[in-house]
Design a protein around this motif. Structure first.
Motif, PDB file in Angstrom:
ATOM      1  N   ASP A 104     -62.727  95.582 -65.133  1.00 18.65           N
ATOM      2  CA  ASP A 104     -63.360  95.329 -63.836  1.00 18.65           C
ATOM      3  C   ASP A 104     -62.677  94.201 -63.065  1.00 18.65           C
ATOM      4  OD1 ASP A 104     -65.145  97.374 -63.905  1.00 18.65           O
ATOM      5  OD2 ASP A 104     -66.937  96.156 -64.179  1.00 18.65           O
ATOM      6  N   ASN A 105     -62.197  93.184 -63.770  1.00 17.93           N
ATOM      7  CA  ASN A 105     -61.518  92.080 -63.083  1.00 17.93           C
ATOM      8  C   ASN A 105     -60.243  92.558 -62.393  1.00 17.93           C
ATOM      9  OD1 ASN A 105     -62.861  89.346 -63.608  1.00 17.93           O
ATOM     10  ND2 ASN A 105     -62.846  90.240 -65.650  1.00 17.93           N
ATOM     11  N   HIS A 106     -59.443  93.316 -63.122  1.00 16.79           N
ATOM     12  CA  HIS A 106     -58.192  93.823 -62.551  1.00 16.79           C
ATOM     13  C   HIS A 106     -58.476  94.802 -61.426  1.00 16.79           C
ATOM     14  CE1 HIS A 106     -54.533  96.332 -62.256  1.00 16.79           C
ATOM     15  NE2 HIS A 106     -53.914  95.193 -62.523  1.00 16.79           N
ATOM     16  N   LYS A 132     -70.423  98.207 -53.710  1.00 16.79           N
ATOM     17  CA  LYS A 132     -70.637  99.655 -53.740  1.00 16.79           C
ATOM     18  C   LYS A 132     -69.997 100.291 -54.969  1.00 16.79           C
ATOM     19  CE  LYS A 132     -69.637 101.992 -50.060  1.00 16.79           C
ATOM     20  NZ  LYS A 132     -69.005 102.367 -48.757  1.00 16.79           N
ATOM     21  N   ARG A 133     -68.941  99.684 -55.474  1.00 14.69           N
ATOM     22  CA  ARG A 133     -68.246 100.230 -56.638  1.00 14.69           C
ATOM     23  C   ARG A 133     -68.792  99.685 -57.957  1.00 14.69           C
ATOM     24  NH1 ARG A 133     -65.260 100.760 -52.293  1.00 14.69           N
ATOM     25  NH2 ARG A 133     -63.596 102.301 -52.166  1.00 14.69           N
ATOM     26  N   GLY A 134     -69.909  98.950 -57.858  1.00 13.89           N
ATOM     27  CA  GLY A 134     -70.591  98.519 -59.075  1.00 13.89           C
ATOM     28  C   GLY A 134     -70.048  97.258 -59.713  1.00 13.89           C
ATOM     29  N   LEU A 135     -69.242  96.502 -58.978  1.00 12.49           N
ATOM     30  CA  LEU A 135     -68.707  95.256 -59.524  1.00 12.49           C
ATOM     31  C   LEU A 135     -69.750  94.156 -59.440  1.00 12.49           C
ATOM     32  CD1 LEU A 135     -65.215  95.585 -57.855  1.00 12.49           C
ATOM     33  CD2 LEU A 135     -65.665  95.700 -60.309  1.00 12.49           C
ATOM     34  N   SER A 136     -69.751  93.261 -60.410  1.00 17.07           N
ATOM     35  CA  SER A 136     -70.749  92.200 -60.467  1.00 17.07           C
ATOM     36  C   SER A 136     -70.447  91.101 -59.456  1.00 17.07           C
ATOM     37  CB  SER A 136     -70.791  91.589 -61.870  1.00 17.07           C
ATOM     38  OG  SER A 136     -69.616  90.835 -62.113  1.00 17.07           O
ATOM     39  N   SER A 137     -71.489  90.393 -59.062  1.00 12.12           N
ATOM     40  CA  SER A 137     -71.326  89.279 -58.114  1.00 12.12           C
ATOM     41  C   SER A 137     -70.366  88.232 -58.662  1.00 12.12           C
ATOM     42  CB  SER A 137     -72.683  88.629 -57.836  1.00 12.12           C
ATOM     43  OG  SER A 137     -73.563  89.547 -57.241  1.00 12.12           O
ATOM     44  N   GLU A 138     -70.463  87.986 -59.951  1.00  9.03           N
ATOM     45  CA  GLU A 138     -69.604  86.968 -60.571  1.00  9.03           C
ATOM     46  C   GLU A 138     -68.130  87.328 -60.435  1.00  9.03           C
ATOM     47  OE1 GLU A 138     -68.940  84.781 -64.930  1.00  9.03           O
ATOM     48  OE2 GLU A 138     -70.466  86.343 -64.678  1.00  9.03           O
ATOM     49  N   ILE A 139     -67.797  88.563 -60.736  1.00 10.30           N
ATOM     50  CA  ILE A 139     -66.399  89.004 -60.640  1.00 10.30           C
ATOM     51  C   ILE A 139     -65.932  88.982 -59.191  1.00 10.30           C
ATOM     52  CG2 ILE A 139     -64.878  91.015 -60.862  1.00 10.30           C
ATOM     53  CD1 ILE A 139     -66.348  91.713 -63.433  1.00 10.30           C
ATOM     54  N   ILE A 140     -66.764  89.484 -58.289  1.00  9.52           N
ATOM     55  CA  ILE A 140     -66.402  89.518 -56.864  1.00  9.52           C
ATOM     56  C   ILE A 140     -66.153  88.111 -56.337  1.00  9.52           C
ATOM     57  CG2 ILE A 140     -67.201  90.094 -54.535  1.00  9.52           C
ATOM     58  CD1 ILE A 140     -68.848  92.367 -55.860  1.00  9.52           C
TER      59      ILE A 140
END
Length: 201
Positions: A104-106, A132-140
Motif C-alpha cells: 500500500d505504501n508503494h 477512494k482506493r482504500g488507502l489508510s489516512s496514515e499512509i496517505i
C-alpha cells in the motif's frame, strides 16, 4: 461421491461429482492434484480439494489484476470477492504481501506522483482519490507530507496548457473557475492564479 473431469476450453478443466458439474479449475492445478475418473471421494476430501481450487483461483486472479496495474490491498480484495470466497481472497492477498508484490505504501506513492504530475490534481483531490482506493489516512498523510506542491502554480499550468481557449468563450473565466473547482482547487487559489497570470508574476 464419484469424481470425474472434463477438458474445457483453453486450459480449463471441469470437475463433476456424481456426473453433475461442480467447479472449474485449470490444467496445471489438475495435474498437481489429479484424481482418476470414477474415484470415490469423501465429503472431507472434496472440501479439501475445493479449498485448494479456490485458493489457486484467487492466486491466479491476483496475478491477472496486478499484471494490469498496481492495486491497494482493499481494491484487490474487493475485486477478488466478486469471484472467490473471503478466506481464499485473504490467503492469496497475504501471499502476495509476503512476496512483496502488494504494498500500500508503494502504491500510494505511485498514485500520488501520477495524480500530481500527470493529472494535475489539487491536494484535496489527490487525497480523495487515495481514500477512494482504500488507502489508510496514515499512509496517505505520510506520502503527502513528502510532497511540496504549489496548487497555485498547478492552476497556472492548467490554465495555460488546457483552458486558454475556454477563457475566450462567453463567461469563460467562470467556466474555467468551475472546472478547476471540480478538480478540488480552492476558490482563493484559483483567484490567486488568475491574478498571477494577469500580472505576469
Amino acid at each position: 461421491m464419484i469424481i470425474k473431469h472434463q477438458r474445457g476450453r483453453g486450459n480449463k478443466v471441469h470437475l463433476l461429482l456424481d456426473d453433475e458439474y461442480t467447479v472449474t479449475t485449470d490444467i496445471n492445478f489438475w495435474l498437481d492434484h489429479y484424481i482418476a475418473d470414477g474415484t470415490e471421494i469423501t465429503e472431507d476430501e472434496w472440501q479439501e480439494l475445493l479449498v485448494a481450487i479456490n485458493y489457486k483461483k484467487a492466486l491466479n486472479k491476483c496475478a491477472d489484476l496486478l499484471s494490469r496495474r498496481e492495486h491497494s490491498v482493499k481494491e484487490l480484495r474487493t475485486k477478488l470477492l466478486r469471484t472467490v470466497d473471503p478466506v481464499s481472497a485473504d490467503k492469496a492477498i497475504n501471499r502476495y504481501l509476503e512476496a512483496g508484490y502488494l504494498d500500500d505504501n508503494h502504491f500510494c506513492e505511485s498514485l500520488v506522483e501520477y495524480l500530481y504530475n500527470v493529472k494535475k490534481y489539487s491536494t484535496n483531490h489527490v487525497r480523495q482519490e487515495c481514500y477512494k482506493r482504500g488507502l489508510s489516512s496514515e499512509i496517505i498523510n505520510d506520502v503527502l507530507d513528502n510532497y511540496e506542491v504549489d496548487n497555485v502554480e498547478t492552476i497556472v499550468t492548467l490554465i495555460t496548457n488546457k483552458y486558454l481557449s475556454k477563457l475566450e468563450q462567453e463567461r469563460g473565466k467562470e467556466k474555467v473557475t468551475a472546472s478547476l473547482q471540480r478538480k478540488g482547487f480552492s476558490y482563493s487559489d484559483i483567484k490567486t492564479a488568475f491574478y498571477r497570470l494577469e500580472n505576469e508574476i
